[in-house]
Write an enzyme that holds these catalytic residues in place. Sequence first.
Site, short mmCIF file in Angstrom:
data_model
loop_
_atom_site.label_atom_id
_atom_site.label_comp_id
_atom_site.label_asym_id
_atom_site.label_seq_id
_atom_site.Cartn_x
_atom_site.Cartn_y
_atom_site.Cartn_z
N CYS A 167 65.82 44.10 1.41
CA CYS A 167 65.19 43.71 2.67
C CYS A 167 64.22 42.55 2.45
CB CYS A 167 64.46 44.91 3.27
SG CYS A 167 63.13 45.54 2.23
N CYS A 185 61.41 43.36 0.11
CA CYS A 185 61.83 43.36 -1.29
C CYS A 185 61.86 41.93 -1.81
CB CYS A 185 63.21 44.00 -1.43
SG CYS A 185 63.27 45.72 -0.94
#
Length: 78
Positions: free
Chosen positions: A11, A14
């Site tokens: 994501c 991240c």
Amino acid sequence: MKIVKVYGPGCKRCDAAETMIRESAKSLGVEVEIEKVSDPRAIAIAGVMSTPGISIDDKLVHAGGLPDPGKLEGWLAT
């Protein structure tokens, strides 16, 4: 060289955590090898209950949200 693992599904948070790690390491002059771990089973085995998770040299140091920049630098410096 420090081995850093970023645990998460890939994501935006991240990716942002990975960018933070690279920038902090560069400013500290620390060499890092970053591995992204997106396999749900591997994430669970590592003990990450909330992503992104970060481990440095196989020690889980953070899970859930973006880390505090000061703490991140401390983890990388030791």
